[in-house]
Scaffold this active site. Structure first.
Site, PDB file in Angstrom:
ATOM      1  N   ASP B  90       0.868  -1.185   0.000  1.00  0.00           N
ATOM      2  CA  ASP B  90       0.000   0.000   0.000  1.00  0.00           C
ATOM      3  C   ASP B  90       0.905   1.236   0.000  1.00  0.00           C
ATOM      4  O   ASP B  90       1.504   1.557   1.013  1.00  0.00           O
ATOM      5  CB  ASP B  90      -0.895   0.039   1.254  1.00  0.00           C
ATOM      6  CG  ASP B  90      -2.025  -0.978   1.202  1.00  0.00           C
ATOM      7  OD1 ASP B  90      -1.947  -1.912   0.374  1.00  0.00           O
ATOM      8  OD2 ASP B  90      -2.979  -0.854   2.004  1.00  0.00           O
ATOM      9  N   LYS B 152      -6.991   3.222  -2.949  1.00  0.00           N
ATOM     10  CA  LYS B 152      -7.369   3.177  -1.536  1.00  0.00           C
ATOM     11  C   LYS B 152      -7.611   4.594  -1.046  1.00  0.00           C
ATOM     12  O   LYS B 152      -6.888   5.516  -1.441  1.00  0.00           O
ATOM     13  CB  LYS B 152      -6.233   2.479  -0.765  1.00  0.00           C
ATOM     14  CG  LYS B 152      -6.366   2.444   0.751  1.00  0.00           C
ATOM     15  CD  LYS B 152      -5.221   1.639   1.400  1.00  0.00           C
ATOM     16  CE  LYS B 152      -5.162   1.864   2.898  1.00  0.00           C
ATOM     17  NZ  LYS B 152      -4.033   1.149   3.554  1.00  0.00           N
ATOM     18  N   LYS B 181     -10.284   0.075  -2.227  1.00  0.00           N
ATOM     19  CA  LYS B 181     -10.150  -0.241  -0.799  1.00  0.00           C
ATOM     20  C   LYS B 181     -10.543   0.984   0.007  1.00  0.00           C
ATOM     21  O   LYS B 181     -10.037   2.081  -0.228  1.00  0.00           O
ATOM     22  CB  LYS B 181      -8.705  -0.645  -0.469  1.00  0.00           C
ATOM     23  CG  LYS B 181      -8.441  -0.871   1.036  1.00  0.00           C
ATOM     24  CD  LYS B 181      -7.038  -1.429   1.300  1.00  0.00           C
ATOM     25  CE  LYS B 181      -6.720  -1.455   2.798  1.00  0.00           C
ATOM     26  NZ  LYS B 181      -5.351  -1.959   3.093  1.00  0.00           N
TER      27      LYS B 181
END
Lengths: 222, 222
Positions: B90, B152, B181
Site C-alpha cells: 500500500d 485506496k 479499498k
C-alpha cells in the site's frame, strides 16, 4: 540577528506542499539568511537547483514521520537524498523497537544510516511526545552510540512538539556529545531564545511571518 | 460473515506498535481468517514469520503516511518489504506532485513501484481528505493507468478517512479496471457492509474483529 537566523531550520514537510511552495520556501530562506531548509525527500533535487548559489543548506527527512520503515529503506532513502544534494539528514528513531525494548535494532537502525551517509550530519528525531522520561534518556544514549550528530525532539506530526523539560533531560544525558534541535510549535524568537539559552543548537520553524517580525524586533532591540 | 472477513486488511500502523502487538495482530488475523495484516515495513519479516503456514497475507505500507519521499526510496522500501515477505504493498501517492499538477512524476512514482511487484497487489492510497472531487478523479485515473491494482482512500493519519461520497467517485472511475479499498474510520459491521454494497473489495481497519463479530459500538447499546 545573524547568529539567530543561522540557528533556524526553515521547515515545510506537509504532504500537500507544492513545487511553488518549495520555491517560496527557498527564496524566503535566502532572504532571511536561515541556516537551512527542511523538506521531504521528493523535493531535494528541486531545492538543490534553487539553492545552488547560496550557502543555505538542504536538510531532508528519512523514515518520516513514523520511523517505522525498514532500516534498509531508511538507508537507501538517506543515500539517495545525499546523492540529490541533501547536506543534512534527519531520521525518525524506530519507536516500535524502542517500546519493545529491542535496543539492538534501534541502534542498528541509526548506525546503519550514519555509516551510509558518513560525514553528512545525522539528526535523530526521538518524538518525545510519545516517550516517558526514562525512554527519552535511553533513546538519547542509543543516539550517542549510533554516532548521531544531533538529537531532535519532534517530527511535528505527533501529539506534541518540543518542551523545555525534554530538551533539558536530553542535554543532561548527552552533555556535549551530540547537539540538540528543538522542533514543533516554536513560532517566535522569544520561545526560540529560551531553547537556545537552555543549550539547544538548532530550532525548526515553519512560519515566516512571525519569524521575520520577531527577528526584526529582536535586531532592533539588539 | 465468513466471506466478510476476507474483505479485511487487519491493520496496525501506529508508530509505537511493539513487536508483541504485531504478534497479537497476526494471531487475530489467523483466528478470524482475515485477508491480510497491514503493517509498517519494519515489521514485514516478523509478520511473515508469524503467518507462516497460514492463508493470511502480509501487506506493507510504503512512503507512509505522507507519500512525499523520493520515488527511488519508495522503490527500495518496496523491494525490501517483498524480500521480507510482503505480498501486497500500500503506497501513498505523491500529494505534492499531484497538487503541483506534475502528473508525469505522480505517474512515474507509481509505475516504478508497480514494476517491483508485477504479480503482487499494489494499492495506491490517495489520501482523499486533502483532495477535492476533481483531484480524486485525476488521482484515481493516474493510479489506475500507472498500474495500481487497487485505489485506496486513506492512510488513517490524515484529517479524515473514507466517506461514501469519495468511494462513489473512486468506484465510478475504477469501474472494472481497478478495485477500491476503503479505509480510515471504519469501525463497525454496518459501515463496512455499506462500503461493500457500493462495490468496495477491501476494507482497511483496526476494528476487524468488531466488524466480523458484529459487536460494534451501535450494537453494544442494545
Amino acid at each position: 540577528m545573524n547568529s539567530i537566523s543561522k540557528r533556524i531550520d526553515y521547515t515545510l514537510l506537509k504532504p500537500t506542499s507544492t513545487e511553488r511552495e518549495i520555491i517560496d520556501l527557498c527564496h524566503e530562506a535566502i532572504l532571511n539568511d536561515f541556516h537551512s531548509i527542511c523538506i521531504n525527500s521528493s523535493y531535494v533535487s528541486l531545492a538543490k537547483q534553487l539553492l545552488e548559489r547560496s550557502d543555505i543548506k538542504i536538510c531532508t527527512v528519512v523514515g518520516f514521520p513514523l520511523g517505522a520503515t525498514s532500516t534498509e529503506a531508511k538507508v537507501f532513502e538517506a543515500k539517495k537524498a545525499v546523492e540529490d544534494g541533501a547536506d543534512e539528514i534527519e531520521m525518525v528513531i524506530n519507536l516500535g523497537f524502542l517500546k519493545s525494548k529491542n535496543y539492538v535494532s534501534v541502534l542498528k537502525d541509526i548506525s546503519d544510516v550514519k555509516i551510509a551517509i558518513n560525514k553528512i550530519p545525522l539528526k535523530v528525531i526521538l518524538e518525545i511526545s510519545e516517550l516517558s522520561k526514562n525512554e527519552i534518556i535511553k533513546a538519547a544514549e542509543i543516539c550517542i552510540d549510533g554516532r548521531a550528530d544531533y538529537i531532535k525532539t519532534s517530527s511535528g506530526f505527533s501529539k506534541g512538539g518540543a518542551t523545555l523539560t525534554a530538551t533539558k533531560i536530553i542535554k543532561k544525558t548527552v552533555k556535549d556529545r551530540t547537539k540538540i534541535q528543538a522542533s514543533g510549535a516554536i513560532e517566535d524568537i522569544e520561545t526560540a531564545l529560551k531553547y537556545l539559552d537552555s543549550g539547544v543548537h538548532r530550532i525548526s520553524m515553519t512560519s515566516i511571518p512571525k519569524t521575520t517580525k520577531s527577528l526584526r524586533k529582536y535586531s532592533k532591540k539588539a | 460473515m465468513e466471506n466478510l472477513s476476507q474483505y479485511i486488511d487487519h491493520t496496525l500502523l501506529s508508530a509505537t506498535a511493539t513487536s508483541d502487538a504485531i504478534k497479537q495482530l497476526c494471531e487475530e488475523a489467523k483466528t478470524y481468517q482475515f485477508h491480510a495484516v497491514c503493517v509498517n515495513s519494519c515489521y514485514a519479516s516478523l509478520a511473515n514469520e508469524q503467518l507462516k503456514n497460514s492463508q493470511v497475507k502480509v501487506c506493507c505500507v510504503v512512503g507512509f503516511p505522507l507519500g512525499a519521499m523520493s520515488t527511488e526510496a519508495k522503490v527500495a522500501e518496496t523491494k525490501q518489504a517483498i524480500l521480507d515477505g510482503a505480498e501486497e504493498i500500500d503506497m501513498v501517492i505523491n500529494l505534492g506532485y499531484l497538487k503541483s499538477k506534475n502528473f508525469d512524476d505522480v505517474w512515474t512514482d507509481i509505475e516504478e513501484v508497480k514494476k517491483c511487484i508485477p504479480n503482487g497487489t499494489l494499492k495506491v492510497i490517495l489520501e482523499t481528505c486533502y483532495l477535492d472531487d476533481i483531484e480524486i478523479i485525476k488521482a484515481s485515473e493516474l493510479a489506475i493507468q500507472s498500474g495500481a491494482d487497487y485505489i485506496k482512500t486513506s492512510t488513517g493519519f490524515g484529517t479524515s478517512g473514507a466517506t461514501i461520497h469519495v468511494v462513489k467517485i473512486m468506484k465510478s472511475v475504477a469501474q472494472d479496471y481497478a478495485k477500491v479499498k476503503a479505509s480510515g474510520g471504519i469501525k463497525d459491521y454496518e459501515t463496512a457492509k455499506e462500503y461493500i454494497n457500493l462495490g468496495v473489495e477491501r476494507i482497511g481497519t483496526s476494528s476487524g474483529i468488531a466488524i466480523v463479530t458484529g459487536i460494534s459500538s451501535s450494537n453494544k447499546t442494545y
